[in-house]
Design an enzyme around this catalytic site. Structure first.
Site, PDB file in Angstrom:
ATOM      1  CB  SER A  35      -0.845  -0.014   1.277  1.00 36.72           C
ATOM      2  OG  SER A  35      -1.488   1.220   1.457  1.00 36.72           O
ATOM      3  CE1 TYR A  93      -3.834  -2.199   5.103  1.00 35.13           C
ATOM      4  CE2 TYR A  93      -3.172  -0.014   4.356  1.00 35.13           C
ATOM      5  CZ  TYR A  93      -3.552  -1.311   4.080  1.00 35.13           C
ATOM      6  OH  TYR A  93      -3.638  -1.718   2.784  1.00 35.13           O
ATOM      7  CE  LYS A 103      -1.567  -4.682   3.388  1.00 31.65           C
ATOM      8  NZ  LYS A 103      -1.857  -5.935   2.668  1.00 31.65           N
TER       9      LYS A 103
HETATM   10  C1  WQD Z   1      -9.980   9.680   0.079  1.00 27.30           C
HETATM   11  C2  WQD Z   1     -10.228  11.174   0.214  1.00 27.30           C
HETATM   12  C3  WQD Z   1     -10.532  11.858   2.491  1.00 27.30           C
HETATM   13  C4  WQD Z   1     -14.285   9.590   3.086  1.00 27.30           C
HETATM   14  C5  WQD Z   1      -7.207   4.891   2.453  1.00 27.30           C
HETATM   15  C6  WQD Z   1      -6.164   4.246   3.318  1.00 27.30           C
HETATM   16  C7  WQD Z   1      -5.043   3.767   2.468  1.00 27.30           C
HETATM   17  C8  WQD Z   1      -5.552   2.852   1.362  1.00 27.30           C
HETATM   18  C9  WQD Z   1      -6.651   3.489   0.588  1.00 27.30           C
HETATM   19  C10 WQD Z   1      -5.749   0.488   1.745  1.00 27.30           C
HETATM   20  C11 WQD Z   1      -9.476  11.828   1.382  1.00 27.30           C
HETATM   21  C12 WQD Z   1     -11.805  12.083   1.709  1.00 27.30           C
HETATM   22  C13 WQD Z   1     -13.128  10.160   2.551  1.00 27.30           C
HETATM   23  C14 WQD Z   1     -15.372  10.452   3.418  1.00 27.30           C
HETATM   24  C15 WQD Z   1     -14.084  12.341   2.633  1.00 27.30           C
HETATM   25  N1  WQD Z   1      -6.125   1.667   1.913  1.00 27.30           N
HETATM   26  N2  WQD Z   1     -13.031  11.515   2.325  1.00 27.30           N
HETATM   27  N3  WQD Z   1     -15.234  11.797   3.170  1.00 27.30           N
HETATM   28  O1  WQD Z   1      -7.495   7.933   3.150  1.00 27.30           O
HETATM   29  O2  WQD Z   1      -6.656   8.254   0.772  1.00 27.30           O
HETATM   30  O3  WQD Z   1      -6.651   6.022   1.783  1.00 27.30           O
HETATM   31  O4  WQD Z   1      -7.660   3.961   1.471  1.00 27.30           O
HETATM   32  O5  WQD Z   1      -4.716   0.111   1.248  1.00 27.30           O
HETATM   33  O6  WQD Z   1      -4.145   3.102   3.275  1.00 27.30           O
HETATM   34  O7  WQD Z   1      -5.676   5.186   4.251  1.00 27.30           O
HETATM   35  O8  WQD Z   1      -8.790   6.986   1.152  1.00 27.30           O
HETATM   36  O9  WQD Z   1     -11.129   6.837   0.457  1.00 27.30           O
HETATM   37  O10 WQD Z   1     -10.601   7.149   2.913  1.00 27.30           O
HETATM   38  O11 WQD Z   1     -10.212   9.046   1.339  1.00 27.30           O
HETATM   39  O12 WQD Z   1     -14.020  13.570   2.440  1.00 27.30           O
HETATM   40  O13 WQD Z   1     -16.413  10.016   3.930  1.00 27.30           O
HETATM   41  O14 WQD Z   1     -11.620  11.370   0.507  1.00 27.30           O
HETATM   42  O15 WQD Z   1     -10.328  12.897   3.410  1.00 27.30           O
HETATM   43  O16 WQD Z   1      -9.135  13.125   0.964  1.00 27.30           O
HETATM   44  P1  WQD Z   1      -7.362   7.420   1.785  1.00 27.30           P
HETATM   45  P2  WQD Z   1     -10.260   7.432   1.507  1.00 27.30           P
END
Ligand code: WQD
Length: 328
Positions: free
Chosen positions: A118, A142, A146
């Protein structure tokens, strides 16, 4: 006979797309999954299914009495926020589970492991695009699990001749454009499924975590990669190791970011529905922007994203949310 590939976690969201890609390329595929987050609906009838758990060392050793040309390992817990609350479970599943698997692999004839890593291994970006030379410094447990597995893989390569690909995924999204894969994740926390659930009325509203970032519209920017593009990279990584007997570590993203508001407006256009969202405060640990460079994946694998434009990401996901199977 075609090569035989074992996919651990092959009933999951990414795993099922990996299985589909190998089947389409005429490989023989075995899925091993405990169905804790994987789903039966994601299983392909052309792949053999063995229900099982990577915590069961004896079962793994038995499984590996058969020769697989490679094992693709995607069975893990993956919610970064949750990993900070229940680190023991993440250590047990992601680290111990993988240790059990590597034990069974090292006793077997299998010598190729493709591992789901990741972008979370990097932690906060010091520069963008984030390339494979960026220092590794996870800021959540997490990401730590990894990275630990990657380090073990490095040692098993040296000591046991097990060649590996460590694929550092950015934000996996989208669904099979052909509509064959229908399993939706239960209680998703990632942005695109949350947006879809809001559009579908499964949730009444959603939050945008901050609109005061130093980005053009103030919301967070991420590199969303279509899961079918991601899956194809597993096939290419396997073939590359077969041809070169060299381990690989590479980032998988598109090289381009999209903001939260861009995704919301694309979803409004595709679904024809207005999304009920409120801007709340920033979520802890979120960088403003995160996207990868494509150079290494391109040069090593000859890989290019095909379905990772924002419209395809949202459209293919909405198609699954709208499928009769998911509207029961
Ligand atoms: C994306 C963007 C949020 C939800 C995570 C894990 C990472 C990987 C992928 C597994 C950000 C914003 C989100 C919401 C929002 N996982 N958001 N409202 O945090 O980039 O990555 O998933 O391997 O390790 O940390 O992904 O989809 O949570 O967020 O505004 O309800 O959407 O702040 O900018 P993230 P995400």
């Amino acid at each position: 006979m075609s090569d035989s590939i074992l996919v651990i976690g092959g009933a999951g969201y990414i795993g099922s797309h990996v299985v589909q890609t190998f089947l389409k390329a005429n490989y023989r595929v075995t899925v091993f999954d405990n169905l804790s987050s994987g789903q039966e609906i994601n299983l392909f009838k052309q792949a053999r299914f063995i229900p099982g758990d990577i915590q069961n060392r004896e079962q793994l050793k038995e499984l590996f009495t058969e020769k697989f040309d490679a094992v693709i390992h995607l069975a893990a817990l993956k919610a970064a926020g949750e990993s900070m609350e229940i680190p023991e479970q993440y250590a047990y599943q992601n680290i111990n589970g993988t240790m059990n698997l590597l034990e069974a692999v090292s006793l077997s004839q299998t010598r190729i492991v493709v591992f789901s890593s990741s972008a979370a291994v990097y932690g906060m970006p010091n520069y963008l695009p984030l390339d494979e030379n960026h220092p590794v410094d996870p800021i959540n447990f997490y990401g730590f699990t990894k990275y630990e597995v990657e380090r073990f893989l490095g040692w098993y390569d040296r000591l046991k001749g097990i060649k590996f690909a460590s694929l550092r995924y950015f934000n996996a999204a989208g669904y099979d454009p052909g509509g064959e894969i229908l399993g939706l994740e239960i209680a998703p926390a990632n942005l695109i499924p949350v947006v879809m659930e809001t559009a579908a009325g499964i949730r009444a509203e959603m939050s945008v975590f901050g609109d005061d970032y130093p980005t053009p519209d103030g919301t967070g920017i991420r590199d969303y990669i279509h899961v079918s593009d991601l899956a194809r990279a597993h096939l290419l990584a396997y073939q590359k190791i077969q041809n070169t007997a060299q381990s690989l570590i590479l980032n998988l993203g598109t090289g381009k970011g999209h903001s939260v508001l861009e995704i919301i407006s694309m979803a409004e256009r595709i679904t024809g529905r207005k999304l009920n969202y409120t801007v709340t405060k920033r979520r802890e640990g979120d960088p403003a922007e995160l996207y990868t460079g494509l150079k290494v994946a391109r040069e090593t694998l000859g890989w290019e994203p095909e379905f990772s434009d924002l419209e395809s990401l949202v459209k293919t996901t909405w198609q699954v949310y709208q499928h009769p199977f998911n509207r029961k």
